[in-house]
Design a protein around this motif. Sequence first.
Motif, PDB file in Angstrom:
ATOM      1  N   LEU A  72       0.493   3.200   7.141  1.00  0.00           N
ATOM      2  CA  LEU A  72       0.880   1.862   7.590  1.00  0.00           C
ATOM      3  C   LEU A  72       1.510   1.076   6.447  1.00  0.00           C
ATOM      4  O   LEU A  72       2.515   0.387   6.631  1.00  0.00           O
ATOM      5  CB  LEU A  72      -0.326   1.117   8.158  1.00  0.00           C
ATOM      6  N   PHE A  73       0.923   1.187   5.259  1.00  0.00           N
ATOM      7  CA  PHE A  73       1.483   0.537   4.072  1.00  0.00           C
ATOM      8  C   PHE A  73       2.909   1.034   3.828  1.00  0.00           C
ATOM      9  O   PHE A  73       3.824   0.245   3.602  1.00  0.00           O
ATOM     10  CB  PHE A  73       0.591   0.815   2.864  1.00  0.00           C
ATOM     11  N   ASP A  74       3.089   2.356   3.890  1.00  0.00           N
ATOM     12  CA  ASP A  74       4.415   2.933   3.659  1.00  0.00           C
ATOM     13  C   ASP A  74       5.417   2.504   4.727  1.00  0.00           C
ATOM     14  O   ASP A  74       6.615   2.434   4.455  1.00  0.00           O
ATOM     15  CB  ASP A  74       4.326   4.453   3.606  1.00  0.00           C
ATOM     16  N   LEU A  75       4.941   2.233   5.926  1.00  0.00           N
ATOM     17  CA  LEU A  75       5.817   1.789   7.005  1.00  0.00           C
ATOM     18  C   LEU A  75       6.160   0.299   6.908  1.00  0.00           C
ATOM     19  O   LEU A  75       6.945  -0.208   7.693  1.00  0.00           O
ATOM     20  CB  LEU A  75       5.170   2.077   8.362  1.00  0.00           C
ATOM     21  N   GLY A  76       5.533  -0.401   5.972  1.00  0.00           N
ATOM     22  CA  GLY A  76       5.847  -1.808   5.759  1.00  0.00           C
ATOM     23  C   GLY A  76       4.883  -2.781   6.389  1.00  0.00           C
ATOM     24  O   GLY A  76       5.156  -3.981   6.431  1.00  0.00           O
ATOM     25  N   ALA A  77       3.729  -2.284   6.881  1.00  0.00           N
ATOM     26  CA  ALA A  77       2.722  -3.207   7.409  1.00  0.00           C
ATOM     27  C   ALA A  77       2.252  -4.118   6.286  1.00  0.00           C
ATOM     28  O   ALA A  77       2.140  -3.689   5.129  1.00  0.00           O
ATOM     29  CB  ALA A  77       1.537  -2.434   7.983  1.00  0.00           C
ATOM     30  N   HIS A  78       1.986  -5.350   6.618  1.00  0.00           N
ATOM     31  CA  HIS A  78       1.567  -6.296   5.590  1.00  0.00           C
ATOM     32  C   HIS A  78       0.211  -5.858   5.029  1.00  0.00           C
ATOM     33  O   HIS A  78      -0.738  -5.642   5.778  1.00  0.00           O
ATOM     34  CB  HIS A  78       1.472  -7.705   6.157  1.00  0.00           C
ATOM     35  N   ALA A 106      -8.037   2.914  -4.051  1.00  0.00           N
ATOM     36  CA  ALA A 106      -7.860   4.266  -4.579  1.00  0.00           C
ATOM     37  C   ALA A 106      -6.833   5.046  -3.762  1.00  0.00           C
ATOM     38  O   ALA A 106      -5.998   5.769  -4.326  1.00  0.00           O
ATOM     39  CB  ALA A 106      -9.197   5.001  -4.595  1.00  0.00           C
ATOM     40  N   ARG A 107      -6.872   4.907  -2.444  1.00  0.00           N
ATOM     41  CA  ARG A 107      -5.938   5.654  -1.597  1.00  0.00           C
ATOM     42  C   ARG A 107      -4.511   5.139  -1.700  1.00  0.00           C
ATOM     43  O   ARG A 107      -3.571   5.857  -1.361  1.00  0.00           O
ATOM     44  CB  ARG A 107      -6.414   5.648  -0.145  1.00  0.00           C
ATOM     45  N   LEU A 108      -4.354   3.887  -2.162  1.00  0.00           N
ATOM     46  CA  LEU A 108      -3.014   3.331  -2.323  1.00  0.00           C
ATOM     47  C   LEU A 108      -2.573   3.282  -3.790  1.00  0.00           C
ATOM     48  O   LEU A 108      -1.482   2.811  -4.099  1.00  0.00           O
ATOM     49  CB  LEU A 108      -2.954   1.918  -1.719  1.00  0.00           C
TER      50      LEU A 108
END
Length: 120
Positions: A72-78, A106-108
């Motif tokens: 989700l982070f990589d897709l641009g989710a806030h 840790a995962r990001l």
Amino acid sequence: MSKYLLNKFLFTVDRDPALVERYRAEPRETVLWWETGEANRLLNCVDAEKSTWQAFTAAEREALATHDYPALFDLGAHPFLTLTLFIALFERDYEVPLGFQMEYAARLADRGLPYPDIAT
């Protein structure tokens, strides 16, 4: 890809405790229910005011259905919307204070600048 729709999902689910629990227990079903029934409802408007064209991409749908917050982070989710919802979903599973937040970081951790654009 619609970052707006992705963030709208995170925002609306996080604000309804019953929906948070539904999303925790049945993520794939909740995502499909929300996409088909709620995605095109306009925020803060009467039910008659709806759009008709918004839908998740396959990648967005899969990331939401599998609780894959790095995707989700990589897709641009806030990141703040993602973090607050996933704290509500998973913080209770950790005995250590801030346990989920530490796992989230840790995962990001391998993501470097520039981060994905979060503008809608």
